[in-house]
Design an enzyme around this catalytic site. Sequence first.
Site, mmCIF file in Angstrom:
data_model
loop_
_atom_site.group_PDB
_atom_site.id
_atom_site.type_symbol
_atom_site.label_atom_id
_atom_site.label_comp_id
_atom_site.label_asym_id
_atom_site.label_seq_id
_atom_site.Cartn_x
_atom_site.Cartn_y
_atom_site.Cartn_z
ATOM 1 N N GLU A 92 -17.207 -4.432 -0.868
ATOM 2 C CA GLU A 92 -15.951 -3.955 -0.294
ATOM 3 C C GLU A 92 -15.812 -4.371 1.166
ATOM 4 O OE1 GLU A 92 -13.300 -2.669 -1.594
ATOM 5 O OE2 GLU A 92 -14.181 -2.698 -3.587
ATOM 6 N N TYR A 96 -10.293 3.762 3.055
ATOM 7 C CA TYR A 96 -10.235 2.999 1.804
ATOM 8 C C TYR A 96 -11.635 2.698 1.268
ATOM 9 C CZ TYR A 96 -10.135 -0.792 -1.454
ATOM 10 O OH TYR A 96 -10.368 -1.565 -2.570
ATOM 11 N N ASP A 104 -5.361 1.145 -0.191
ATOM 12 C CA ASP A 104 -5.299 -0.020 0.697
ATOM 13 C C ASP A 104 -3.909 -0.633 0.594
ATOM 14 O OD1 ASP A 104 -5.262 -1.246 -1.780
ATOM 15 O OD2 ASP A 104 -6.762 -2.759 -1.274
#
Length: 365
Positions: free
Chosen positions: A48, A131, A149
């Site tokens: 991520e 997020y 997001d």
Amino acid sequence: MKNKVYWQNTDTLPRIIQPLIRWYKSQERERALPWRDDVTPYHTWISEIMLQQTRAVAVIPYYERFLAALPDVASLAACPDDTLMKLWQGLGYYSRARNLKKAAVVIEEQYDGQLPYDFASLLSLPGIGRYTAGAIASIAMGLPSPAVDGNVLRVVSRLTMSNVDVTSLAARKELEALLAPCYPSGKDAGALTQAFMDLGATVCLPHGAPHCLHCPLARLCLAHSEHAELAFPPPKKKTPRKQEKLTVFLLRDGDRIALHKRPEKGLLAGLWELPHTTGHLSSDEARLFLIKHGFDVKSLQALPSAHHVFSHVEWHMQGFDVTLNASTGTIVAENNAPLIWATLTELTKTYGIPSAFQYFLPHEI
């Protein structure tokens, strides 16, 4: 005073959950990605962070190389800074890598080397925003934590025809609160988060017309029903980037090349770079500049110019390939860092050179 309402027509939200999950599962194999094949909190965290500002297909080789070198939190926490920067070289936004290590140290010291299993604790770690905390919690831990997001904001803005400023933190938090009661637990939590990602990346596109014929939510989408998909979210006027001119020097002493380290704060903080000066110098000006700084110039040849874009600034660069008679002289860096001299092998294996300067490196590196 009553809190401002950002989102309209949100009664649709509970109805999108199962169609999105079914759609994701039906096409999951087509979007096979290494971080989805072996899901752990550590793997999800690394992926991520890498995926911020970077396309998934570009991340894959970096992700695989990173995990081969740093397979767990302990190895990341103990990784030397130069090694970490070399592993990250080419991904850009190097503060992400520095924050990964800072967070790994905290995880080692406070959480016995395991990422904490709750949103608030994840959010407290360096470099982990709302997020990313939601993504780790839902994908790797099965917690009902929305991960909002730009993809989610765009999808929901069109779905509900909400004229919302998607850059507003308040709007993001409000959407998190609206989605939270709808979010499932277990594997479906991760499936929903990744469904939003894939829908935004492949169907409900940010630039150009979305592929509404392939969207599992088309019949529920208010913007689609009004043929107004491109009006949502409303476009924001971009601030023009600052323009800067640089002259970059590839200084050679035999098989060694000069580098110095950038300041520990600011753009490309703490990374190795080629020496340079502000402005564009002609060949004669460049030669005089180097002589003034004590260099014994044997030859000087202009390199092709280059243009590099950062988030808030653009560098318009020209360069010179300079062969020296000896490694005397110096160009004082912004932080007074001295020049070092590195072999081509060291440049390849040891020193992380940001992309902005790789335009001027020898082809064999």
